[in-house]
Design an enzyme around this catalytic site. Structure first.
Site, PDB file in Angstrom:
ATOM      1  CB  THR B 156      35.324   0.994  10.042  1.00  0.00           C
ATOM      2  OG1 THR B 156      33.976   1.243   9.655  1.00  0.00           O
ATOM      3  CG2 THR B 156      35.946   0.038   9.045  1.00  0.00           C
ATOM      4  N   GLY B 195      37.420   9.411   9.601  1.00  0.00           N
ATOM      5  CA  GLY B 195      37.898  10.698   9.091  1.00  0.00           C
ATOM      6  C   GLY B 195      38.369  11.586  10.222  1.00  0.00           C
ATOM      7  CD  GLU B 438      27.701   5.538   7.113  1.00  0.00           C
ATOM      8  OE1 GLU B 438      26.838   4.855   7.702  1.00  0.00           O
ATOM      9  OE2 GLU B 438      28.589   6.164   7.716  1.00  0.00           O
TER      10      GLU B 438
END
Lengths: 670, 670
Positions: B156, B195, B438
């Protein structure tokens, strides 16, 4: 930054274009919402005075600090605000209300997660005023006003909130020493929630069960010293602290408070209404309904706050949707602005319309409140039940709608709406709290329902009905009027739905009462009862929206846009509650397709005006506090700048976590 | 603490009584949900192994720490978890999946706000496995598996999320040095969100637009070293940091990443599918659909997680509602448990039923996924579109339902639900994130809608239909079957609604296409299209619920309770979507009153089983992490204990805020 500073910064091109598209002047809307150009100027002057103060800015945003440091920074800033208010007053400046600076949109711009000193002005002083005798007022208000003492208002307990009759703290009168003795007989009787109670206030108005001569007289207010004025140490018998972190408002220092034989002079009971004489004789309050006024006032203020929170979220999400471009609409062409997707418009514009619905209805109740207040002073309490019922359902419906709207708007910004720097998560944390405080929403809806059931029976027996329930006249015999796609017919239809649901509830309660107790019959019907209060409130919101637009003195393009928003609000809710309209009005399944088409058409019609409308709210960039919603639309630059403020980003390597934990793990295999 | 430890602690009396009322053994439900007694034992052994470790407890809860300290504590605990996993493996212990320990309910008990190392096992290693050649796997997976390197997955960007074709990061092949050169050509091309990317990982799989010989070949995965393995300093050309605080998951260290001419060897492109030869020749992937499998897998896992989050919230709110007593039901009698109010039951039990609906439907898709996966390995891709469509709408509907449910449940706990110590606010923060990551929910619903439109046309032309869309056969000519109040008829009705909405959408698109482009016709219909995907998914959820209950091997009392829950789920949604049922099925307005009565009856029927049902979920007290929801029901004691953990409460006076700010303000007037 507001509309007038439009040209100061380079704007995102898409936003620029949106502003050119809008066919009305956003200033017209701003002046309308403020109540005139002069009021707009006053507001903006006050914003400049506070928001340009360098001492009130944060280099490191609060959300990176520890909980204790957040609190300390909030105390620091609250004290500066208090000093600035005094300066303004000394200069003869017109600060007519502390509320804007303590809880409203300006206060929220400075202290994003609450103000530990708010209740001093918002609850402590007003309670002294409304519940104290003249002598008590002379003593306590002067001390409070000059900031000789800092107060809060301690009512809610661990075990009891909305149901205040259940409070357990006791104040037992001891005539031998002419003192009250306060005690917390159980853990659940500990005070829990009051703002500023934790470590900030040194006095409080405490609500406790009065006991005198062995008799219980219900809850009454007492002034209690909590902490030493010099050392701030808790007074003997006072068990005190903060309740810990919450979903939001983490700087308000909400506290707990227990009493172990705490003695206060008899004079510390606020005795404007009820009294305890030196010998312990209790003298009842002449009228218990007098305190309803404050509750109504607070609930109208909450509706206004909800409209502000929602306006913030709508402004942020609408500007972001004009700047964000995503996906492939037509193969090979540039990615479209996401505001061009009908699904996105459906997430934005109904809530934009809701801002106006709430503002207009709140304004109407505000006027009603002022009228009824003067009537009350003249001893006429006739309209109080209607006002109370309306304020209950309005608080419940508007806080629920605003919370829902803020979340939809946050989600409409995708992942970036999840960032603290969008300011949408904390806006949600603040607005959703309003669903619970000052009367839990379900309880309030059921209070309105009680009023509606009474009103139904009055209407059935042919009595004169007051304005908000006039539609019950002649129910349920009224023949359904033919359907028509006009705003007047829609307003009528919302009333038919409310009336239909009220009639059904009344019938169900009656039927059930034949085989069970009235309490059980009420409980069995209670889900429907909350829904009939909501329908009643919705009809009111739609009617006030349509009425305000019809009466309003707008330019032609703004008037048309307002009509579209009002119609969208009506159509949106008719489709959401379609079953009700099919059941209780003459709408038939063959009419539904028109409504769906019309909804899509209205979204498209509002589309070019959307940025102009939110510009018209004229929310200062610091009020918005959002990387996604700023006037200039420099969304990505601001997201990136905000990330740089994280203390973790101050160095390229976080040495503590790397050398202490990660490196040993990584090198364990060498 | 789970069911088996029931007697260890003194329980709240009301909860004790609830447990006596329940007519089935909660252990039966626990074993059913775990998949057998043996699985329950395994789970509980693993819980004991991790949750009883003193090093994994916090004296001061994370929410009182600064953001940087939260991160450091999370790294500390993640490293301990990794070591414990290795110990288990060395002992031959059966840790078959890292997911439970990193993201699932056990992981969430240890690291309440996310784990900065999760993506190493959950995304980095799996991507190496699925996208790397055998040689690449040999090299990278062995380094990753032995924790020689720590990886994350960077896809992303600031400007693009769900629409991955729009990613802007470039990887340009330089045949002269047989290297790729990575660049971030714009601010919006910066990676944003991964993350562990901020300060934790030293490697990443980076998704970038491949350019070779001047041609663009779309997005491909590349292994990139981010930080020096010894010093952790960012590698040359790597711009890296964390993105700042968020609504939740504040310990996951989500990061940003920019590239300034970062060179990596050609071998670092993961080439299992597409390849770039040394001279720069591009060789296409044989089948682009192969990667769909992972997306389906991740979405099924999300549905399971949503069910877990919702189960937690239901457990907390149900136990609290049994303990909390409030208000006066019958004048003069003891305050009732709030679980006895029909309005409270209406907030609890439909979401309790939803937990089962989600679990059962997820189980079915999981089986379908495994079947389809083996078919895919044999080259048969026929069922992939159906599986993909079902996983899209299930992820969207279940994440939305769970988020909504968690909020309703939080609000059902009144003010205490707003406390961090209830664990409901952070449960909401985690579950609502699933609406966005997602695949954003609206985008996913529209993907399912594309499939449904195709299915409609196939059905219209008389083709054979796969199971989840078999109900479209013969639409729209099918005569409506007569109404009946049975679960089978309800299931049928949900399908009729879905079919009716699908047919309407198809007709609207067709009609609109005559006067506008197909893209505009789609956009104009898109609000309805999302609603038809939801209706399709709802029908599936109801059918799977009814099917699982009918097939399940339950004791008589549990079977009856499951039937009540299933019926409640159906009736609840029929009433919420009443307009649809009046429009598309043979339900008439005169049938509605029965459904309302039945809903109230079902709430009452479930009432005595409610605590037993949530006990059956068998969520460990540390998994719940809630003062309101613990097994022993000592709600007020725990709320009070939790408040004492606030560092501000360590001393009676917070000296910094008092002496620096408050005292000068208070004494300014002396």
């Amino acid at each position: 930054m507001g509309v007038s500073e439009a040209n100061r910064k380079k704007c995102n091109e898409d936003l620029d274009n949106e502003r050119k598209k809008c066919t009305f002047n956003p200033l017209e809307l701003t002046h309308f919402l403020d109540g005139g150009a002069e009021k707009t100027k006053e507001r903006k002057d006050r914003e400049t005075y506070f928001l340009s103060d360098a001492e009130l800015q944060d280099n490191v945003p609060d959300h990176y600090l520890s909980h204790a440091d957040k609190y300390r920074n909030a105390v620091r800033k609250s004290c500066i605000i208090f000093r600035k208010i005094k300066e303004l007053q000394a200069q003869g400046g017109g600060v007519d209300s502390y509320r804007q600076l303590l809880g409203g949109q300006l206060g929220g711009a400075i202290l994003k997660d609450g103000n530990p000193l708010t209740l001093h002005y918002v609850m402590f002083i007003p309670t002294l005023m409304s519940q104290g005798t003249l002598e008590q007022q002379a003593l306590w208000i002067s001390r409070a006003w000059s900031l000789d003492i800092l107060g809060t208002y301690a009512q809610t307990e661990l075990g009891h909130g909305t149901f205040i009759r259940g409070l357990e703290t006791t104040a037992t009168y001891d005539p031998s020493r002419e003192e009250f003795v306060l005690n917390s007989p159980t853990l659940t009787s500990y005070k829990w929630w009051p703002g500023g109670l934790g470590h900030t206030a040194n006095y409080a108005v405490v609500v406790a069960q009065l006991i005198s001569k062995g008799e219980k007289y219900g809850i009454h207010p007492f002034v209690v010293q909590l902490r030493d004025e010099n050392t701030h140490m808790p007074m003997p018998g006072i068990v005190i602290g903060e309740i810990g972190t919450k979903m939001g408002m983490n700087a308000t220092n909400n506290g707990y408070l227990g009493f172990e034989n705490v003695r206060i002079p008899r004079d510390n009971m606020l005795m404007k209404n009820a009294q305890v004489l030196p010998d312990g004789t209790y003298i009842k309050s002449p009228n218990s309904k007098l305190t309803y006024g404050t509750m109504v006032f607070v609930r109208v203020v909450i509706v206004q706050d909800c409209a502000t929170f929602l306006s913030k979220a709508v402004t942020i999400a609408t500007r972001y949707s004009a700047v964000r471009r995503q996906s492939e609409y037509v193969p090979g062409e540039r990615e479209p602005q996401i505001i061009d997707y009908r699904t996105q418009q459906y997430k934005l514009f109904p809530h934009l319309a809701t801002c106006f619905a709430m503002k207009f209805a709140a304004g109407w109740i505000w006027d009603m409140y002022n009228n009824v207040s003067s009537e009350i002073e003249e001893g006429d309490l006739d309209k109080l039940p209607e006002l109370h019922a309306m304020s209950c359902c309005m608080k419940a419906v508007c806080s629920a709608d605003a919370s829902w709207g803020v979340e939809i708007l946050r989600l409409s910004c995708g992942g970036h709406g999840y960032m603290t720097s969008s300011n949408l998560p904390s806006t949600y944390g603040l607005v959703t709290a309003a669903c619970t405080y000052e009367g839990e929403n379900t309880v309030l809806l059921l209070q309105t329902a009680r009023y509606l059931m009474k009103a139904y029976h009055q209407a059935s027996s042919g009595q004169e009905m007051t304005s908000t329930v006039a539609y019950l006249r002649g129910q349920p015999k009224l023949k359904k009027r033919p359907w028509a796609n006009t705003i007047d017919r829609y307003v009528r239809a919302f009333k038919e739905v409310a009336a239909g649901k009220i009639v059904l509830c009344a019938q169900n309660i009656e039927r059930r009462s034949q085989t069970m107790s009235p309490e059980d019959a009420w409980n069995m019907t209670s889900i429907e009862l909350t829904q009939c209060s909501e329908a009643h409130c919705r009809a009111f919101l739609v009617e006030r929206f349509a009425g305000t637009v019809a009466e309003g003195n707008f330019s032609v393009p703004l008037k048309q846009t307002m009509e579209h928003l009002c119609e969208l609000y009506a159509v949106f809710w008719m489709l959401l509650r379609l079953g009700d309209f099919l059941m209780f009005t003459s709408l038939t399944t063959s009419d539904v397709e028109y409504l769906r088409e019309r909804q899509v058409w209205l979204l498209q019609a509002i589309r070019p005006q959307a940025v102009g409308l939110v510009d018209g709210f004229d929310l200062h960039d610091m009020v918005l506090g959002s990387a996604l919603g700023a006037w200039d639309g420099q969304v990505y630059e601001r997201l990136f700048e905000e990330a740089q403020k994280s203390p973790l980003n101050a160095k390229p390597v976080d040495e503590e976590s790397f050398y202490k934990y990660l490196k040993p793990l990584l090198k364990a295999n060498l």
